[in-house]
Enzyme design. Structure first.
Site, mmCIF file in Angstrom:
data_model
loop_
_atom_site.group_PDB
_atom_site.id
_atom_site.type_symbol
_atom_site.label_atom_id
_atom_site.label_comp_id
_atom_site.label_asym_id
_atom_site.label_seq_id
_atom_site.Cartn_x
_atom_site.Cartn_y
_atom_site.Cartn_z
ATOM 1 N N GLU A 211 2.975 49.577 43.374
ATOM 2 C CA GLU A 211 2.997 49.609 41.912
ATOM 3 C C GLU A 211 3.558 48.306 41.358
ATOM 4 O O GLU A 211 4.417 47.691 41.972
ATOM 5 C CB GLU A 211 3.954 50.705 41.425
ATOM 6 C CG GLU A 211 3.766 52.023 42.087
ATOM 7 C CD GLU A 211 4.957 52.962 41.843
ATOM 8 O OE1 GLU A 211 4.829 54.137 42.177
ATOM 9 O OE2 GLU A 211 5.995 52.511 41.333
ATOM 10 N N CYS B 156 7.605 43.522 36.884
ATOM 11 C CA CYS B 156 8.369 44.092 37.989
ATOM 12 C C CYS B 156 7.408 44.262 39.158
ATOM 13 O O CYS B 156 6.401 44.964 39.032
ATOM 14 C CB CYS B 156 8.932 45.443 37.530
ATOM 15 S SG CYS B 156 9.767 46.356 38.833
ATOM 16 N N CYS C 149 9.422 51.542 51.686
ATOM 17 C CA CYS C 149 10.720 50.871 51.847
ATOM 18 C C CYS C 149 11.462 51.573 52.978
ATOM 19 O O CYS C 149 11.392 52.791 53.105
ATOM 20 C CB CYS C 149 11.525 50.968 50.554
ATOM 21 S SG CYS C 149 13.099 50.064 50.606
ATOM 22 N N CYS D 248 17.406 54.965 50.428
ATOM 23 C CA CYS D 248 18.351 55.402 49.392
ATOM 24 C C CYS D 248 17.877 56.769 48.872
ATOM 25 O O CYS D 248 16.723 56.915 48.466
ATOM 26 C CB CYS D 248 18.410 54.383 48.260
ATOM 27 S SG CYS D 248 18.894 52.726 48.829
ATOM 28 N N CYS E 20 16.003 57.374 45.404
ATOM 29 C CA CYS E 20 14.850 56.518 45.090
ATOM 30 C C CYS E 20 13.592 57.111 45.708
ATOM 31 O O CYS E 20 13.573 57.444 46.897
ATOM 32 C CB CYS E 20 15.117 55.115 45.647
ATOM 33 S SG CYS E 20 13.684 54.017 45.554
ATOM 34 N N GLU F 98 12.240 46.475 49.783
ATOM 35 C CA GLU F 98 13.478 45.690 49.827
ATOM 36 C C GLU F 98 13.068 44.231 50.052
ATOM 37 O O GLU F 98 12.660 43.859 51.160
ATOM 38 C CB GLU F 98 14.376 46.210 50.958
ATOM 39 C CG GLU F 98 15.517 45.289 51.349
ATOM 40 C CD GLU F 98 16.378 44.828 50.176
ATOM 41 O OE1 GLU F 98 16.703 45.635 49.275
ATOM 42 O OE2 GLU F 98 16.715 43.631 50.142
ATOM 43 N N LEU G 191 24.544 48.089 43.841
ATOM 44 C CA LEU G 191 25.832 48.556 44.379
ATOM 45 C C LEU G 191 25.919 50.083 44.317
ATOM 46 O O LEU G 191 26.119 50.750 45.312
ATOM 47 C CB LEU G 191 26.985 47.889 43.620
ATOM 48 C CG LEU G 191 28.335 47.979 44.327
ATOM 49 C CD1 LEU G 191 28.344 47.216 45.637
ATOM 50 C CD2 LEU G 191 29.460 47.469 43.418
ATOM 51 N N CYS H 199 11.157 53.599 40.607
ATOM 52 C CA CYS H 199 10.667 53.028 41.851
ATOM 53 C C CYS H 199 9.894 54.040 42.695
ATOM 54 O O CYS H 199 10.439 55.027 43.153
ATOM 55 C CB CYS H 199 11.893 52.535 42.629
ATOM 56 S SG CYS H 199 11.476 51.575 44.049
HETATM 57 N N1 SAH Z 1 15.227 47.435 47.220
HETATM 58 C C1 SAH Z 1 15.721 46.668 46.118
HETATM 59 C C2 SAH Z 1 14.767 46.560 44.956
HETATM 60 C C3 SAH Z 1 13.969 47.766 44.521
HETATM 61 S S1 SAH Z 1 14.612 48.996 43.467
HETATM 62 C C4 SAH Z 1 17.053 47.230 45.660
HETATM 63 O O1 SAH Z 1 17.432 48.286 46.093
HETATM 64 O O2 SAH Z 1 17.741 46.553 44.891
HETATM 65 C C5 SAH Z 1 15.292 48.268 42.021
HETATM 66 C C6 SAH Z 1 16.482 49.038 41.494
HETATM 67 O O3 SAH Z 1 16.112 50.358 41.067
HETATM 68 C C7 SAH Z 1 17.578 49.231 42.536
HETATM 69 O O4 SAH Z 1 18.821 48.983 41.928
HETATM 70 C C8 SAH Z 1 17.434 50.694 42.882
HETATM 71 O O5 SAH Z 1 18.611 51.214 43.444
HETATM 72 C C9 SAH Z 1 17.071 51.294 41.542
HETATM 73 N N2 SAH Z 1 16.469 52.635 41.585
HETATM 74 C C10 SAH Z 1 15.663 53.154 42.513
HETATM 75 N N3 SAH Z 1 15.335 54.429 42.216
HETATM 76 C C11 SAH Z 1 15.957 54.724 41.065
HETATM 77 C C12 SAH Z 1 16.028 55.877 40.239
HETATM 78 N N4 SAH Z 1 15.377 56.995 40.569
HETATM 79 N N5 SAH Z 1 16.767 55.823 39.107
HETATM 80 C C13 SAH Z 1 17.431 54.682 38.783
HETATM 81 N N6 SAH Z 1 17.410 53.566 39.518
HETATM 82 C C14 SAH Z 1 16.693 53.581 40.654
#
Ligand code: SAH
Length: 375
Positions: free
Chosen positions: A93, A106, A113, A117, A120, A169, A226, A344
């Protein structure tokens, strides 16, 4: 890997490739000017190249890498999200966000990935594969072309920012992402000519890769996801924390800031009753006070079936207040694309679980608030 594309190569590499096809080297510059300078990839419009050479060159150096599967838009057309199919069927996407003073894309850096997490949607599906340099760049060039056509009402025509906050990532696909950043920042015809400061690379915190990035002489903005100031909780929310702890990842961020002079953006998804307690705000404030950093709070965009929810607004306001009281600049990310499965990986997840068919229009995907409106 996908077929070779001119965006995989620097200008010298393109000249070599063009010569290898039996064409004059300067055709590489012409082709590049069409693609990066004019945002044109339709051979019919490349009238400065003779027709026979044109079809050979575009077939060999401008293969179609991304096929739109679904295109959604909201905010009066100022937010657009495209789900792309890659040559091997993988789905990724990208999102375009127009504001009065800037246009941001974006992008995804991987299909899926591997960082897992739990909040996500992409993290749930696992890693399919790394994207090639050109698959990353082409997401940007596609949307730059759309913006240039005047499609975003009351927004600039010129795309100005790129955030690596789509699927994947970026620092786990290091060399291709760095090459993509070089293509995005080289002036035309080598690349798109964006300012490196306007490119944000967001990471879970792969410490060695952050150090390596600091040595690239590419002053991109670093965003660090973080999400918790303490190891106990971050081990759960960002599992890579089990390898590199909060203190270590923040040290890497501060050395990045010192080396580049760039303020690091600390990303923090506000998750109700999970990481939004006042004591965590205070702890975060102590960790960040006096550092070249600002906090970007992201209201959680709950993924389907998730056990977690966004923090209530009063809790969010108190969190902001405490961080600011500690002297830490803090903003709450504005939400964009609330009707289009913005978070995401949500669109790709929806496409897999709810294949396109009658009655599966954008309206049905409405519901989730979104956090993707990076600066
Ligand atoms: N892998 C990288 C970049 C992709 S996600 C990273 O983790 O930074 C970009 C941001 O969106 C990250 O801060 C991620 O933690 C956040 N994110 C992912 N899913 C989310 C959700 N459901 N709600 C809010 N933020 C989310």
């Amino acid at each position: 890997m996908p077929p070779r594309h001119l965006a995989d190569l620097d200008l010298a590499g393109r000249r070599g490739a063009v010569a290898g096809l039996g064409e004059k080297e300067y055709r590489a510059g012409q082709l590049s000017t069409h693609y990066f300078g004019r945002l044109v990839r339709d051979p019919e419009r490349m009238t400065d190249i003779p027709a026979a050479a044109r079809s050979r060159l575009t077939a060999q150096l401008l293969p179609t890498l991304l096929t739109p599967v679904r295109e959604l838009s909201c905010d009066d057309g100022r937010t657009r999200k495209t789900l792309w199919r890659l040559h091997d069927g993988s789905l990724v996407e990208s999102v375009l966000m127009g504001y009065p003073d800037r246009v941001t894309v974006c992008v995804s850096s991987q299909a899926g990935c591997g960082m897992a997490c739990p909040f996500c949607a992409t993290g749930q599906a696992g890693l399919t594969r790394n994207l090639s340099t050109a698959e990353i760049v082409d997401q940007v060039v596609s949307f730059a072309g759309l913006a240039a056509s005047g499609a975003l009402p009351d927004c600039p025509d010129r795309l100005s920012r790129v955030v690596f906050m789509g699927m994947g990532e970026p620092l786990a696909n290091y060399s291709r992402v760095i090459d993509a950043v070089r293509r995005l920042t080289e002036p035309a015809p080598g690349g798109l000519g964006l300012s490196a400061r306007h490119v944000t690379v967001s990471t879970v915190g792969l410490v060695p890769a952050i150090h390596r990035l600091a040595g690239e002489d590419l002053p991109v903005t670093l965003a660090l996801s973080l999400h918790a100031p303490d190891d106990e909780l971050r081990d759960e929310l960002v599992p890579v924390n089990q390898r590199w702890k909060v203190a270590e990842v923040l040290d890497a961020a501060w050395s990045y800031a010192a080396g580049t002079g760039r303020r690091v953006s600390i990303e923090y998804a506000m998750i109700k009753n999970v990481n939004d307690q006042p004591w965590r705000a205070d702890l975060l404030g102590r960790l960040l006070a006096g550092r070249l950093a600002h906090v970007n709070l992201i209201p959680l965009n709950p993924t389907p079936g998730s056990r977690w929810d966004a923090s209530p607004k009063p809790v969010e306001r108190e969190f902001v207040r405490r961080l600011r009281a500690a002297g830490v600049p803090t903003t709450v990310r504005d939400t964009r694309g609330r009707e289009i499965d913005g978070a995401c990986g949500q669109l790709a997840a929806a496409a897999v679980s709810r294949p396109t068919g009658p009655g599966r229009g954008p309206g049905e995907m409405a519901s989730r608030s979104e956090r993707k409106a990076a600066q």
